[in-house]
Structure formats: C-alpha cells, structure tokens
Design an enzyme around this catalytic site. Sequence first.
Site, PDB file in Angstrom:
ATOM      1  CE  LYS A 130      -4.479   0.960   0.309  1.00  0.00           C
ATOM      2  NZ  LYS A 130      -5.680   0.179  -0.011  1.00  0.00           N
ATOM      3  CG  ASP A 170      -7.251   3.280  -0.749  1.00  0.00           C
ATOM      4  OD1 ASP A 170      -7.814   2.189  -0.630  1.00  0.00           O
ATOM      5  OD2 ASP A 170      -7.214   4.109   0.197  1.00  0.00           O
TER       6      ASP A 170
HETATM    7  N1  LIG Z   1     -11.126   1.845  -4.642  1.00  0.00           N
HETATM    8  C1  LIG Z   1     -11.010   0.555  -4.433  1.00  0.00           C
HETATM    9  O1  LIG Z   1     -10.949  -0.239  -5.361  1.00  0.00           O
HETATM   10  C2  LIG Z   1     -10.980   0.029  -3.049  1.00  0.00           C
HETATM   11  C3  LIG Z   1     -11.205   0.828  -1.955  1.00  0.00           C
HETATM   12  N2  LIG Z   1     -11.282   0.263  -0.716  1.00  0.00           N
HETATM   13  C4  LIG Z   1     -11.573   1.065   0.458  1.00  0.00           C
HETATM   14  O2  LIG Z   1     -12.856   1.652   0.315  1.00  0.00           O
HETATM   15  C5  LIG Z   1     -12.906   2.906   1.031  1.00  0.00           C
HETATM   16  C6  LIG Z   1     -13.347   3.997   0.086  1.00  0.00           C
HETATM   17  O3  LIG Z   1     -12.401   4.104  -0.981  1.00  0.00           O
HETATM   18  P1  LIG Z   1     -12.773   4.754  -2.385  1.00  0.00           P
HETATM   19  O4  LIG Z   1     -14.238   4.726  -2.581  1.00  0.00           O
HETATM   20  O5  LIG Z   1     -11.900   4.126  -3.373  1.00  0.00           O
HETATM   21  O6  LIG Z   1     -12.265   6.227  -2.188  1.00  0.00           O
HETATM   22  P2  LIG Z   1     -12.873   7.591  -2.757  1.00  0.00           P
HETATM   23  O7  LIG Z   1     -11.826   8.601  -2.586  1.00  0.00           O
HETATM   24  O8  LIG Z   1     -13.462   7.379  -4.099  1.00  0.00           O
HETATM   25  O9  LIG Z   1     -14.063   7.851  -1.744  1.00  0.00           O
HETATM   26  C7  LIG Z   1     -13.816   7.965  -0.378  1.00  0.00           C
HETATM   27  C8  LIG Z   1     -15.099   8.353   0.301  1.00  0.00           C
HETATM   28  O10 LIG Z   1     -14.903   8.342   1.703  1.00  0.00           O
HETATM   29  C9  LIG Z   1     -15.282   9.609   2.229  1.00  0.00           C
HETATM   30  N3  LIG Z   1     -14.411   9.905   3.355  1.00  0.00           N
HETATM   31  C10 LIG Z   1     -13.064  10.036   3.364  1.00  0.00           C
HETATM   32  N4  LIG Z   1     -12.636  10.328   4.597  1.00  0.00           N
HETATM   33  C11 LIG Z   1     -13.734  10.379   5.375  1.00  0.00           C
HETATM   34  C12 LIG Z   1     -13.950  10.613   6.746  1.00  0.00           C
HETATM   35  N5  LIG Z   1     -12.940  10.900   7.564  1.00  0.00           N
HETATM   36  N6  LIG Z   1     -15.220  10.562   7.210  1.00  0.00           N
HETATM   37  C13 LIG Z   1     -16.264  10.279   6.378  1.00  0.00           C
HETATM   38  N7  LIG Z   1     -16.108  10.035   5.073  1.00  0.00           N
HETATM   39  C14 LIG Z   1     -14.874  10.088   4.588  1.00  0.00           C
HETATM   40  C15 LIG Z   1     -15.088  10.582   1.091  1.00  0.00           C
HETATM   41  O11 LIG Z   1     -15.878  11.721   1.247  1.00  0.00           O
HETATM   42  C16 LIG Z   1     -15.542   9.736  -0.081  1.00  0.00           C
HETATM   43  O12 LIG Z   1     -16.933   9.719  -0.197  1.00  0.00           O
HETATM   44  C17 LIG Z   1     -11.520   3.073   1.643  1.00  0.00           C
HETATM   45  O13 LIG Z   1     -11.507   2.497   2.931  1.00  0.00           O
HETATM   46  C18 LIG Z   1     -10.637   2.234   0.720  1.00  0.00           C
HETATM   47  O14 LIG Z   1      -9.448   1.824   1.354  1.00  0.00           O
HETATM   48  C19 LIG Z   1     -11.174  -1.075  -0.531  1.00  0.00           C
HETATM   49  C20 LIG Z   1     -10.926  -1.906  -1.577  1.00  0.00           C
HETATM   50  C21 LIG Z   1     -10.705  -1.407  -2.905  1.00  0.00           C
HETATM   51  O1  LIG Z   2      -6.629  -2.835  -6.851  1.00  0.00           O
HETATM   52  C1  LIG Z   2      -5.684  -2.813  -6.092  1.00  0.00           C
HETATM   53  O2  LIG Z   2      -4.562  -3.174  -6.376  1.00  0.00           O
HETATM   54  C2  LIG Z   2      -5.805  -2.289  -4.690  1.00  0.00           C
HETATM   55  C3  LIG Z   2      -7.152  -2.129  -4.128  1.00  0.00           C
HETATM   56  C4  LIG Z   2      -6.991  -1.684  -2.715  1.00  0.00           C
HETATM   57  O3  LIG Z   2      -6.263  -0.757  -2.443  1.00  0.00           O
HETATM   58  C5  LIG Z   2      -7.657  -2.419  -1.646  1.00  0.00           C
HETATM   59  O4  LIG Z   2      -8.070  -3.547  -1.874  1.00  0.00           O
HETATM   60  O5  LIG Z   2      -7.750  -1.884  -0.531  1.00  0.00           O
END
Ligand SMILES: NC(=O)C1=CN([C@@H]2O[C@H](COP(=O)(O)OP(=O)(O)OC[C@H]3O[C@@H](n4cnc5c(N)ncnc54)[C@H](O)[C@@H]3O)[C@@H](O)[C@H]2O)C=CC1
Ligand SMILES: O=C(O)CCC(=O)C(=O)O
Length: 451
Positions: A130, A170
């Site tokens: 990460k 992420d």
């Molecule tokens: N993008 C991906 O493929 C993956 C993401 N994740 C996890 O999913 C979660 C969301 O990631 P994404 O949707 O990709 O990011 P993103 O940047 O697209 O969205 C993040 C969301 O979380 C909200 N947020 C951020 N900090 C916050 C806080 N302190 N309090 C309340 N809301 C908050 C933001 O406003 C936004 O709506 C994270 O935990 C990330 O690690 C897990 C697996 C894969």
């Molecule tokens: O697609 C990836 O390599 C990473 C996705 C990711 O950051 C997660 O699973 O939390």
Amino acid sequence: MEKHVQKYVDDFMADIIARNPGEKEFHQAVHEVVESLAPYILENPVLQKMKVLERIAEPERIVMFRVPWLNDKGEIEINKGYRVEMNSAIGPYKGGIRFHSSVNLSILKFLAFEQTFKNSLTTLPMGGGKGGSDFNPKGKSDNEVMRFCQSFMTELQRHIGANTDVPAGDIGVGGREIGFMFGQYKRLRNEFTGTLTGKGLGWGGSPLRPEATGYGTCYFAQEMLATRGESFKGKTVAISGSGNVAQYACEKATQLGAKVVTLSDSSGYIYDPKGIDADKLAYVMELKNIFRGRIKEYAEKYPEATYYEGQRPWSVKCDIAMPCATQNELNGDEAQTLIANGCFCVAEGANMPSTPEAIKAFLDNKLLYSPGKASNAGGVATSGLEMTQNSMRLSWSPQEVDQKLHSIMKDIHAACVKYGTGPDGYVNYVNGANIAGFMKVANAMLAQGCV
Ligand SMILES: NC(=O)C1=CN([C@@H]2O[C@H](COP(=O)(O)OP(=O)(O)OC[C@H]3O[C@@H](n4cnc5c(N)ncnc54)[C@H](O)[C@@H]3O)[C@@H](O)[C@H]2O)C=CC1
Ligand SMILES: O=C(O)CCC(=O)C(=O)O
C-alpha cells in the site's frame, strides 16, 4: 478465550506495540488478526518456530520520500510519499495508493497488512502493499493534481514494476490520478507495461475495475444473505461514503432490488427515504467524480432528501449496512443503534471501517458481518485480472470479467464459511477470512525459508 491463547495474543501485541510505537491503526489491524490466528498457530508449532506471523507483521520494505511540486501560484509545496511493501510470498506487492491529509505510516501499514490477507483470499498470485501521500486533492486544480502525481511517480517509479510492485487507486486516487501517474511512469521508464492497475479501458485497463469493489461487496453480501434464505430484494440499505466504492455498491444493491437510502462524505450524510435510484446515482457520480462537490448538494437538488451535517448514517433504520468510506467510521454505540433498529447484515466495502467495539457487537449479536478484507476483495481481484490481461496482451469482455469477479467472491465466501463456522453453526467471517488468508501466505513462507 483460553488463558494460554490470551497469553499468546498479549505477548504478541506487546512486541508489536514496542516495535511500532504510536501506530494505533496498525496495532488495531494486527490485534484482530492475532486473535483469530492464535489458536491455529498454537496448534501448529512450526508456525511459531518459524515466526511466520511475526514476519508477516514486519514490512519487507518501506520507501519514504519527498514529493515537491508547484502549485498554480508558482509556489513550491512539499508532501510526504510512501510505499509499504509488506509481503511478497505469493506474488508481487499489490495494493492501492491513497492521497488524503490523514495519511501516515500507521495507516499505510495497517492497509498493507490487511491487503496481504485480502490478496491471498482472492486466490490470485498477489502479495500485499500500500502507498500514498498526505497530499489533499480537495480544492486542487487538475493541473496541480497532475504536477503532484508526476512528482510522486518520479520517485516511486524506481521501486515498482509489473513483476515487482503494482499499485492502484484508493481514497483520493481514481482514474484521473492513475492516468497522470501512468503517463509519468511510461515516460521515465520508456515502457508500456501493466505496472499500475485501474487504467483507462483504451490503454490497458480492465472492464469493470471501477465497479469491482462495490459490486464485489454486494456479491459477497448476497452470499451471506443466502445462508439465511435472504436477499437484497425489498431491503433498505444504508451506505456511507460517496466515492468509488459507495457509488458502485449503491448501483449493484439497487439492481439487486434493494432501496439505498443514505450516502455520505466527511462533512455529513444525506437520507433519501425514496431511495437513490439510477438517475439520482448518475447525479452523484457527476457531482463527485467531475465537479468534485459535496454530498449536501444532493439534498439541494432532491427536496425529498435531508442532509445531516457532521453526522454519520448509522442512526437510520435499515436492514443492511455497508460502510464504504474509511477506517473506524462505525463505532460501538453506532453498531448498537444499527442492531436496535433491526439491521442484520453488515458488509464492509471500506478497509477496517468498524472499530473493535463495533465488531464485537456484531459478532455477539450474531449478525451477518463481513470484514473488508473479505467483502471488498473484488477490487484487487479485478486488478489481478487486469494484470493477467496485460500479460496476455488481450482484453476480456465486461461479461467475462463480471463472471470471474462473481465466482471469486463466491469462493472467498466459501473459504470464510469453511474456516469460520463455529460449533453452533454461526459463521464468524472475521476468523474465516483471517485463517483462510493466512494459510496460503504461511505455507509459501515456510517453503521459502527464513526470508
Ligand atoms: N477503490 C477501491 O478499489 C478500493 C477501496 N477500498 C476502500 O474503500 C474505502 C473507500 O475508498 P474509495 O471509494 O476508493 O475512495 P474515494 O476517494 O473514491 O471515496 C472515499 C469516500 O470516503 C469519504 N471519506 C473520506 N474520509 C472520510 C472521513 N474521515 N469521514 C467520512 N467520510 C470520509 C469521502 O468523502 C468519499 O466519499 C476506503 O476504505 C478504501 O481503502 C477497498 C478496496 C478497494
Ligand atoms: O486494486 C488494487 O490493487 C488495490 C485495491 C486496494 O487498495 C484495496 O483492496 O484496498
């Protein structure tokens, strides 16, 4: 927990805390895993002798670097850049890059540690990693984001590669940022390879990678629901976040017949009792992905919705909760409120969104509860499928990728059931995911010796 098992956990954690002082998110992630694995490790002395879990909890390598860049006023700004290369026993390091002002070593180590188990669960050959920066993209122009990404990649490119370490997105890193970073990587290395995933469809990306984490979380929840003869049909769903994962969880849950009534961001949440249908979700996607606005604007556009400033959506009555924003966004009191309101299924789209107190409440009350490392694994699994397509220099159809994603999520669910079912038949998905994810990595590490 039996006394000798508790002692093992306490001793292990005392060592982790001494070696990684102040890193509370990392301690939290390790503690959850050690609690699950302690009985298994104590039954298998070779794991203890070879210090397998101790080694998994120590990153193989951490790169920290300066990221200087020029803002639109021509001033120099400086951020911190990181890549935590946690474990490569079963494949190249793999995991996202996070740009958020809260990013520090503790957060990236917890994420890289979780990623090691998650990637193992996918059954694909990917190690755990990460990275990220304390750069805050909020309010920055496209040109500022581009200059930052180029500077970040100017250093990171020395440490990554298609067979070494393959970053992705992420929080704060989506298609725009991956594009800027890929462009700079290609320019500096003079090679077009699959070193980043989450690329655009026309330049090496996989169909469905943007959708995969949210869709996969719903596929996993479908499997959990089916164990109790339930489904999404007719259910009310509360989702937190409004970014990539939340948007596609909302889309798939709605397609499967549920009514999604909440979305949130770091300022507050919206409650729409009529449900966030496809048209309203298209508005959210435009608002968040193009105009980079705030979720409160939803309630200005749709008068049936209410905006709650500074609050999280867990007091809303729902059957299914899907935390899809960030770590520790659902605490013990909020878990009790969800349970009191009739919520019986919690599927995590985010990484470690529930605090230990919330997890305890879900398990004590025998909810269908899946930890992110199992239910959000569809994102990295589809990244793995992108790597395969890049290596083969071909691309699959969206239907093929969706079918593979669906079957991977079903297999992860089956592995959790196999290793997490207790004597009373209740499936503890935390134990199931930790044990199943650990076994493959541990066996590889035993075979590879003291490395
Ligand atoms: N993008 C991906 O493929 C993956 C993401 N994740 C996890 O999913 C979660 C969301 O990631 P994404 O949707 O990709 O990011 P993103 O940047 O697209 O969205 C993040 C969301 O979380 C909200 N947020 C951020 N900090 C916050 C806080 N302190 N309090 C309340 N809301 C908050 C933001 O406003 C936004 O709506 C994270 O935990 C990330 O690690 C897990 C697996 C894969
Ligand atoms: O697609 C990836 O390599 C990473 C996705 C990711 O950051 C997660 O699973 O939390």
